[in-house]
Design an enzyme around this catalytic site. Sequence first.
Site, PDB file in Angstrom:
ATOM      1  N   ASP A  92      19.624  36.874  39.043  1.00 20.84           N
ATOM      2  CA  ASP A  92      19.342  37.531  37.776  1.00 20.84           C
ATOM      3  C   ASP A  92      17.972  37.086  37.314  1.00 20.84           C
ATOM      4  O   ASP A  92      17.551  35.976  37.621  1.00 20.84           O
ATOM      5  CB  ASP A  92      20.354  37.071  36.723  1.00 20.84           C
ATOM      6  CG  ASP A  92      21.690  37.736  36.883  1.00 20.84           C
ATOM      7  OD1 ASP A  92      21.735  38.778  37.545  1.00 20.84           O
ATOM      8  OD2 ASP A  92      22.677  37.205  36.355  1.00 20.84           O
TER       9      ASP A  92
ATOM     10  N   ASP B 152      26.414  36.279  35.372  1.00 22.72           N
ATOM     11  CA  ASP B 152      26.893  35.559  34.194  1.00 22.72           C
ATOM     12  C   ASP B 152      27.989  36.315  33.451  1.00 22.72           C
ATOM     13  O   ASP B 152      28.951  35.750  32.993  1.00 22.72           O
ATOM     14  CB  ASP B 152      25.731  35.214  33.256  1.00 22.72           C
ATOM     15  CG  ASP B 152      24.759  36.362  33.094  1.00 22.72           C
ATOM     16  OD1 ASP B 152      25.133  37.512  33.418  1.00 22.72           O
ATOM     17  OD2 ASP B 152      23.626  36.140  32.635  1.00 22.72           O
TER      18      ASP B 152
ATOM     19  N   ASP C  86      30.215  40.819  36.366  1.00 20.63           N
ATOM     20  CA  ASP C  86      29.541  40.357  37.582  1.00 20.63           C
ATOM     21  C   ASP C  86      30.518  39.743  38.577  1.00 20.63           C
ATOM     22  O   ASP C  86      30.175  39.545  39.747  1.00 20.63           O
ATOM     23  CB  ASP C  86      28.491  39.274  37.247  1.00 20.63           C
ATOM     24  CG  ASP C  86      27.279  39.874  36.566  1.00 20.63           C
ATOM     25  OD1 ASP C  86      27.044  41.074  36.757  1.00 20.63           O
ATOM     26  OD2 ASP C  86      26.562  39.135  35.867  1.00 20.63           O
TER      27      ASP C  86
END
Length: 884
Positions: free
Chosen positions: A326, A631, A635
């Site tokens: 990310d 997070d 996900d």
Amino acid sequence: MKWYQMDVDTVEQKLHVTTKHGLSDKQAGQRQKQYGPNQLASEKNVSKWLIFLKQFQDFMVLILLAATLIAGMLGEYVDAIAIMIIVLVNGFLGYFQEQKAEKSLAKLKEMSAPIAAVLRDGKWEKVPSRDVVVGDVVRIKSGDRIPADIRITQSSSLETEESALTGESLPVMKHAASIARDKLDAQDQVNMGFMSTLVTRGSGRGIVVGTGMNTVMGQIASLMVKTKKTTTPLEHKLAELGKILIAVALLLTALVVLAGVYQGHPVYNMFLAGVSLAVAAIPEGLPAIVTVALSLGVQRMIRKKAIVRKLSAVETLGCASIICSDKTGTMTENQMTVKEVFLNGKWLNVTGDGYDLEGNVILNNDMVDRNFPNLESMFLYGMLCNHASLMMKKGKYYVDGDPTDGALLVAARKLGLSHQLYDNYRVVKELPFDSDRKRMSIVVEDDNKMRFLITKGAPEVLLPRSNYVMREQGRKLMRTEDKQEMNLAVDKMADKALRTLAIAMRPLAKEESLHSAVLEKDLTLVGLYGMMDPPRKGVKTAIEECRDAGIKPVMITGDHEKTARAIASELSLLPEDGVVLNGYQLNTMSVSELQNIIDRVYVFARVTPEHKLKIVKALQEEGHVVAMTGDGVNDAPAIKASDIGISMGESGTDVTKEASSLILMDDNFATIKSAIIEGRNIYENIRKFIRYLLASNVGEILVMLFAMLLAMPLPLVPVQILWVNLVTDGLPAMALGLDQSENDVMKRGPRNPKEGIFARGLGFKIVSRGIVIGLVTLIAFMLAYQGNPDNLIYSQTVAFTTLVMAQLIHVFDCRSEHSFFARNPFENKYLVLAVLSSVLLLLVVIYWSSLQPIFHTTALNLKDWVMVLAFSCLPSVLFGFTKK
Ligand code: ATP
């Protein structure tokens, strides 16, 4: 009356708590003492005695003990006692190794234990879920596991998934109102949240009414079935290998015994020597040492802020060929600051850095105030449609909540809007933010009972929903030119690596439906925010190091393509010919189409969590070993599907943490790199001690076998063989498990996950070194025997010393994939200490006259030592010049 039948006031009274203030720390402490920790009773620990006894259950050890007993009965007391003691010490060693492994695993479990947000003395605190007590006011949000049974007191689009309790996997809407009916099943108690169930949407608060075994979960006995200890692939491979090694060791030992008997040695002598040799040669301790090495490595990782949840991840880490990370918070600081505002077709700048409230709003070098048209309402909307709060710690402001929301609060404060404004508005409805929707909305009611909707989110998501635009003169219809102007402004912000956020509103008629499906439309776009989120320090270097190590870092972000591109360039992540794909392109591609170009893609922008799964699959199809970070609650599937799922310790949700095999305590990309180095190193260390142990064993067996085939006396007596096994295999092998990594460990490519333990020349190294160790010991023995044919004890002492010294020198050779001379031998202090203590024990056994009869030894003189050392150095010197 049941908890779900009571209204919130009654619950508060019953539990002596208020939802505004929570429990006091003192009350919480008392209740903790009274009711114990909030955890389910787990399976009883295996008794220490059993673990100790387990060390002796090995078949060959049992035979050895039986043989020793017979020896004792036949009058060989000294030998019998010595062997018993050595076996006992060996058992203790195994026991301590196992205990250590268990302890560090338990510690790990504790570190990744869930955390709960509780209100104590009027302040929100994060405490381990096990410290939650009855009466605690807790806050829950999407992605959390509910820490205990709670009576919900406040809910905002709150939904939970209770399949663990009820078997029903559809989410249940939760609210705070009391229910009059009685005898409700858990699934119908919609104002209750149950321990360990999952919040899938929204947020809420509740008062804890049951903890630990006094929860609905606690009553389900089946959950307490002991979870099986899982083995890692390497442990499994080693167990398989162990079986083959046992067979080979037994075969060779049998050969030694037969050859010895054939050459005229007494059967009884050969039998005891054979059994001792088998005990020494069978690497029964290998799996335990591997577990110790893995768990010690895991502790080193903790120091580098990476928590391993699954031991198997340590091995896989060394094979990672792609890290999908990310952007926000992992590659960047996640400290958002509003830098630019686009309003009424004009560009405004906001000064100041971080969450510091110092700063102003500027137009063409002049400060503007709240009277600037629409500015106050834009910033007020940003403040209201917001979940974060600004807090102060040690004189510095920080944000509790989403940093994007935090940035809006700071900007509002810079304009002079105070948080007292909240009192003028009441939130009637909320549609929470998630990465799929890329927007958040609330409906507020002001003092005049006027309602309006505020929506904030990604500009591309809000623009198509907006029919109006706010201008200096007020609201007007959105024309194509206005849309173009907005898109251009978004591009301009994104090119400067700013995160873009649009804010819009809609006045609502009194009777208008608040149904989620119809709310977010017909909006008036008010303005755009451009926020800066600087790259984290150290990430750029970590990216370069990953590339050197043959690992490709890939950025995955929900942000605008241009913002992602700009940050990726800043971090040198995107090469000139690198491709950036966005979510819309991903939607139109099949997995196989994606596969065709995926090796050229470095940035995925505007993706949703579902895209992540597609990316993982395409990469895996291409043969990559994928590490994937995440997070949010959505996900979790991608994290689970990846080879190494990585979650965020600070900002991650419980669900992603549970799905992951690695948790980053500091959410930092650089930590992934450190974990990979450690993962590679642990695997290399395991190879090092396998190499050491097996080469030593080959040497031990061969010296005996050669001597028997050449019709010589026994070069080593049973106690000596067992002593070698205990001393040289014990500490030095453990110390290799703690070895530093070789300098080039991050210059080699990732390991092929299919490679066997003996790959990359390890098998050859073991056999060749083993043969030479066996030969030099034999030659030393023969020379000593020729000079003193009447003094067998002397020759055996020479053989024993040569074998031990050759192994203790060879251990340094095992530290390098290249050669003995490639590394400084004194670098690994543990190894130096282990070798020194082994040498000391050797000297004690040779020179202490009381021990000499037990170990069948005699004192050696200087000349003997010169010969012993010359021979024992030979294997390492000989192979020191080759890389093979
Ligand atoms: P990643 O963490 O994967 O790098 P991200 O966190 O930037 O990505 P998201 O959180 O999915 O991605 O955000 C995507 C977009 O949604 C942002 O660019 C922004 O426009 C919008 N957004 C982000 N946070 C909020 C929020 N709290 N409220 C409303 N909109 C938001």
